[in-house]
Design a protein around this motif. Structure first.
Motif, PDB file in Angstrom:
ATOM      1  N   ILE A   3      38.781  57.730  27.354  1.00  0.00           N
ATOM      2  CA  ILE A   3      39.720  57.573  28.878  1.00  0.00           C
ATOM      3  C   ILE A   3      39.578  55.922  29.024  1.00  0.00           C
ATOM      4  O   ILE A   3      38.689  55.319  28.722  1.00  0.00           O
ATOM      5  N   ARG A   4      40.929  55.354  28.799  1.00  0.00           N
ATOM      6  CA  ARG A   4      41.346  53.864  28.975  1.00  0.00           C
ATOM      7  C   ARG A   4      41.479  53.857  30.532  1.00  0.00           C
ATOM      8  O   ARG A   4      42.109  54.262  31.197  1.00  0.00           O
ATOM      9  N   ILE A   5      40.697  52.662  30.863  1.00  0.00           N
ATOM     10  CA  ILE A   5      40.857  52.355  32.553  1.00  0.00           C
ATOM     11  C   ILE A   5      40.905  50.870  32.792  1.00  0.00           C
ATOM     12  O   ILE A   5      40.528  49.972  31.711  1.00  0.00           O
ATOM     13  N   GLU A   6      41.737  50.607  33.554  1.00  0.00           N
ATOM     14  CA  GLU A   6      42.140  49.050  33.939  1.00  0.00           C
ATOM     15  C   GLU A   6      42.188  49.042  35.454  1.00  0.00           C
ATOM     16  O   GLU A   6      42.802  49.607  36.148  1.00  0.00           O
ATOM     17  N   ALA A   7      41.505  47.991  36.023  1.00  0.00           N
ATOM     18  CA  ALA A   7      41.404  47.481  37.368  1.00  0.00           C
ATOM     19  C   ALA A   7      42.246  46.422  37.419  1.00  0.00           C
ATOM     20  O   ALA A   7      42.326  45.329  36.477  1.00  0.00           O
ATOM     21  N   ILE A   8      43.101  46.376  38.421  1.00  0.00           N
ATOM     22  CA  ILE A   8      44.167  44.844  38.601  1.00  0.00           C
ATOM     23  C   ILE A   8      43.910  44.796  40.171  1.00  0.00           C
ATOM     24  O   ILE A   8      44.089  45.547  41.042  1.00  0.00           O
ATOM     25  N   ASN A  77      50.499  40.332  51.426  1.00  0.00           N
ATOM     26  CA  ASN A  77      49.946  39.059  50.627  1.00  0.00           C
ATOM     27  C   ASN A  77      49.594  39.468  49.021  1.00  0.00           C
ATOM     28  O   ASN A  77      48.447  39.449  48.858  1.00  0.00           O
ATOM     29  N   LEU A  78      50.621  39.432  48.280  1.00  0.00           N
ATOM     30  CA  LEU A  78      50.412  39.819  47.069  1.00  0.00           C
ATOM     31  C   LEU A  78      49.686  38.583  46.217  1.00  0.00           C
ATOM     32  O   LEU A  78      49.963  37.559  46.678  1.00  0.00           O
ATOM     33  N   VAL A  79      49.108  39.023  45.274  1.00  0.00           N
ATOM     34  CA  VAL A  79      48.240  38.231  44.738  1.00  0.00           C
ATOM     35  C   VAL A  79      48.893  37.998  43.175  1.00  0.00           C
ATOM     36  O   VAL A  79      49.114  38.840  42.430  1.00  0.00           O
ATOM     37  N   ASP A  80      49.012  36.634  42.903  1.00  0.00           N
ATOM     38  CA  ASP A  80      49.753  36.610  41.401  1.00  0.00           C
ATOM     39  C   ASP A  80      48.876  35.502  40.637  1.00  0.00           C
ATOM     40  O   ASP A  80      48.961  34.607  40.368  1.00  0.00           O
ATOM     41  N   LEU A  81      47.414  36.184  40.375  1.00  0.00           N
ATOM     42  CA  LEU A  81      46.553  35.474  39.498  1.00  0.00           C
ATOM     43  C   LEU A  81      46.037  36.215  38.293  1.00  0.00           C
ATOM     44  O   LEU A  81      45.271  35.756  37.519  1.00  0.00           O
ATOM     45  N   ASP A  82      46.738  37.335  37.967  1.00  0.00           N
ATOM     46  CA  ASP A  82      46.667  37.994  36.814  1.00  0.00           C
ATOM     47  C   ASP A  82      45.107  38.216  36.506  1.00  0.00           C
ATOM     48  O   ASP A  82      44.685  38.092  35.662  1.00  0.00           O
ATOM     49  N   LEU A  83      44.575  38.879  37.614  1.00  0.00           N
ATOM     50  CA  LEU A  83      43.268  39.358  37.571  1.00  0.00           C
ATOM     51  C   LEU A  83      43.001  40.897  37.500  1.00  0.00           C
ATOM     52  O   LEU A  83      43.483  41.823  37.908  1.00  0.00           O
ATOM     53  N   PHE A  84      42.573  41.001  36.034  1.00  0.00           N
ATOM     54  CA  PHE A  84      42.352  42.558  35.580  1.00  0.00           C
ATOM     55  C   PHE A  84      41.010  42.607  34.785  1.00  0.00           C
ATOM     56  O   PHE A  84      40.498  41.758  34.282  1.00  0.00           O
ATOM     57  N   GLU A  85      40.614  43.999  34.844  1.00  0.00           N
ATOM     58  CA  GLU A  85      39.488  44.029  33.855  1.00  0.00           C
ATOM     59  C   GLU A  85      39.752  45.476  33.030  1.00  0.00           C
ATOM     60  O   GLU A  85      40.143  46.378  33.901  1.00  0.00           O
ATOM     61  N   ASN A 121      33.110  50.876  40.164  1.00  0.00           N
ATOM     62  CA  ASN A 121      32.553  49.585  39.891  1.00  0.00           C
ATOM     63  C   ASN A 121      33.344  48.646  39.149  1.00  0.00           C
ATOM     64  O   ASN A 121      33.125  47.557  39.359  1.00  0.00           O
ATOM     65  N   ILE A 122      34.290  49.222  38.524  1.00  0.00           N
ATOM     66  CA  ILE A 122      35.583  48.222  37.825  1.00  0.00           C
ATOM     67  C   ILE A 122      36.216  47.646  38.756  1.00  0.00           C
ATOM     68  O   ILE A 122      36.536  46.423  38.813  1.00  0.00           O
ATOM     69  N   GLY A 123      36.539  48.318  39.936  1.00  0.00           N
ATOM     70  CA  GLY A 123      37.446  47.992  40.916  1.00  0.00           C
ATOM     71  C   GLY A 123      36.566  46.724  41.828  1.00  0.00           C
ATOM     72  O   GLY A 123      37.286  45.583  42.156  1.00  0.00           O
ATOM     73  N   GLN A 124      35.161  46.992  42.172  1.00  0.00           N
ATOM     74  CA  GLN A 124      34.607  46.036  42.886  1.00  0.00           C
ATOM     75  C   GLN A 124      34.285  44.630  41.889  1.00  0.00           C
ATOM     76  O   GLN A 124      34.509  43.815  42.359  1.00  0.00           O
ATOM     77  N   SER A 125      34.387  45.061  40.641  1.00  0.00           N
ATOM     78  CA  SER A 125      34.004  43.770  39.679  1.00  0.00           C
ATOM     79  C   SER A 125      35.394  42.725  39.844  1.00  0.00           C
ATOM     80  O   SER A 125      35.222  41.645  39.822  1.00  0.00           O
ATOM     81  N   VAL A 126      36.449  43.613  39.724  1.00  0.00           N
ATOM     82  CA  VAL A 126      37.889  42.798  39.721  1.00  0.00           C
ATOM     83  C   VAL A 126      37.933  41.902  41.314  1.00  0.00           C
ATOM     84  O   VAL A 126      38.345  40.720  41.676  1.00  0.00           O
ATOM     85  N   ALA A 127      37.457  42.737  42.378  1.00  0.00           N
ATOM     86  CA  ALA A 127      37.586  42.214  43.542  1.00  0.00           C
ATOM     87  C   ALA A 127      36.653  40.958  43.816  1.00  0.00           C
ATOM     88  O   ALA A 127      37.155  39.888  44.104  1.00  0.00           O
ATOM     89  N   LEU A 128      35.566  41.161  42.995  1.00  0.00           N
ATOM     90  CA  LEU A 128      34.366  39.922  43.106  1.00  0.00           C
ATOM     91  C   LEU A 128      35.159  38.758  42.316  1.00  0.00           C
ATOM     92  O   LEU A 128      35.227  37.378  42.888  1.00  0.00           O
ATOM     93  N   ASN A 199      25.344  54.520  38.591  1.00  0.00           N
ATOM     94  CA  ASN A 199      25.996  53.729  39.420  1.00  0.00           C
ATOM     95  C   ASN A 199      25.116  52.405  39.427  1.00  0.00           C
ATOM     96  O   ASN A 199      25.681  51.165  39.333  1.00  0.00           O
ATOM     97  N   ARG A 200      23.686  52.436  39.293  1.00  0.00           N
ATOM     98  CA  ARG A 200      22.816  51.258  39.200  1.00  0.00           C
ATOM     99  C   ARG A 200      23.190  50.791  38.017  1.00  0.00           C
ATOM    100  O   ARG A 200      23.159  49.631  37.816  1.00  0.00           O
ATOM    101  N   HIS A 201      23.290  51.488  36.787  1.00  0.00           N
ATOM    102  CA  HIS A 201      23.425  50.938  35.598  1.00  0.00           C
ATOM    103  C   HIS A 201      24.704  50.054  35.432  1.00  0.00           C
ATOM    104  O   HIS A 201      24.737  48.939  34.874  1.00  0.00           O
ATOM    105  N   LEU A 202      25.787  50.653  36.111  1.00  0.00           N
ATOM    106  CA  LEU A 202      26.927  49.881  36.119  1.00  0.00           C
ATOM    107  C   LEU A 202      26.977  48.650  36.815  1.00  0.00           C
ATOM    108  O   LEU A 202      27.671  47.572  36.490  1.00  0.00           O
ATOM    109  N   LYS A 203      26.380  48.743  38.059  1.00  0.00           N
ATOM    110  CA  LYS A 203      26.149  47.481  38.886  1.00  0.00           C
ATOM    111  C   LYS A 203      25.434  46.421  38.289  1.00  0.00           C
ATOM    112  O   LYS A 203      25.829  45.254  38.092  1.00  0.00           O
ATOM    113  N   VAL A 204      24.548  46.822  37.409  1.00  0.00           N
ATOM    114  CA  VAL A 204      23.926  45.837  36.398  1.00  0.00           C
ATOM    115  C   VAL A 204      25.004  45.403  35.514  1.00  0.00           C
ATOM    116  O   VAL A 204      24.832  43.911  35.038  1.00  0.00           O
TER     117      VAL A 204
END
Length: 260
Positions: A3-8, A77-85, A121-128, A199-204
């Motif tokens: 399963i391919r996952i992408e967060a933007i 406020n659209l973000v134009d920074l090409d932030l994805f994971e 967790n991927i969504g949190q990572s991109v937000a950070l 969840n804990r493993h992914l946060k780490v």
């Protein structure tokens, strides 16, 4: 199976309530701040967060592009920074336990609850990532003024521009504080030890907590700089007022002497 996952990071925020109303697909789970869709007939999964992040699972390029175009109607406020994971989930029936790697995770079998935790967790990572970019911009701009203080002993920035800069810093910090919940554990891990461990493993793996602490530290540096700049500006204004008072007193004495 893979399963391919992408967060933007698409925008600063989404109107989740309006999006849920107009996106005519049955909601698997969600709240006022997020919504998760499990479209199992198409083997697709979608997670939308009100802090402007969308996470796709098994979306091809066309479907992803169509969804992005649609959801921009609910963005602020659209973000134009090409932030994805990007990340991926693999399954192996012979595994006895979950294996978490930097770019993928392997499960004996996958269900929607597992997908939610991974996508969260991927969504949190991109937000950070997004907040790190904003904070770095603030630190870079404050360095310019600090260098000016070092070289010239004064600030050339006007009071109006300084107040604008202070407003920008406070806006970024308030946005982060408003979205502090992104670090909270989702409800579905409370009564499920396996999901809680995942969840804990992914946060780490994504350094979620470490990066947030670093972000908070950087914002504190910016706030300290703001305090310094404000003090310098107050001194400058006080000095200016003192000269105005001195000039007025001198004029009053001159006028009195002249008429006397």
């Amino acid at each position: 199976m893979e399963i391919r996952i992408e967060a933007i990071q698409i925008a600063e925020s989404f109107n989740i309530k309006k999006f849920r109303t107009d996106f005519r697909t049955e909601v698997h789970s969600g709240s006022t701040s997020e919504v998760f869709y499990a479209m199992e007939d198409k083997d697709r999964y979608l997670y939308v967060f009100d802090y402007g992040v969308v996470v796709f699972a098994n979306y091809d390029a066309v479907a992803k592009s169509e969804l992005i175009s649609f959801i921009k109607n609910y963005a602020t406020n659209l973000v134009d920074l090409d932030l994805f994971e990007e990340y991926r989930i693999e399954t192996d029936d012979n595994l006895q336990k979950v294996v978490v790697k930097n770019n993928y995770v392997i499960f004996p079998q996958v269900d929607s609850s597992i997908l939610r935790i991974v996508m969260l967790n991927i969504g949190q990572s991109v937000a950070l990532d997004y907040y790190e970019v904003l904070t770095n911009e603030l630190i870079t701009s404050s360095k310019h003024y600090i260098l000016e203080l070092e070289q010239r002993g004064k600030l050339s920035i006007s009071k109006t521009n300084l107040l604008k800069y202070i407003g920008k810093v406070l806006n970024v910090k308030n946005s982060i504080v408003d979205n502090l919940y992104i670090l909270d554990d989702p409800n579905l891990v409370w009564d499920n030890e396996e999901l809680n461990l995942l969840n804990r493993h992914l946060k780490v793996n994504f350094d979620i907590n470490t990066r947030f602490k670093d972000l908070d530290y950087r914002l504190q540096i910016v706030e300290n700089n703001l305090t310094l700049f404000t003090d310098v500006l107050n001194v400058r204004e006080s000095s200016r007022l003192e000269w105005v008072v001195i000039i007025l007193i001198a004029l009053e004495i001159a006028i009195a002497l002249f008429f006397h």
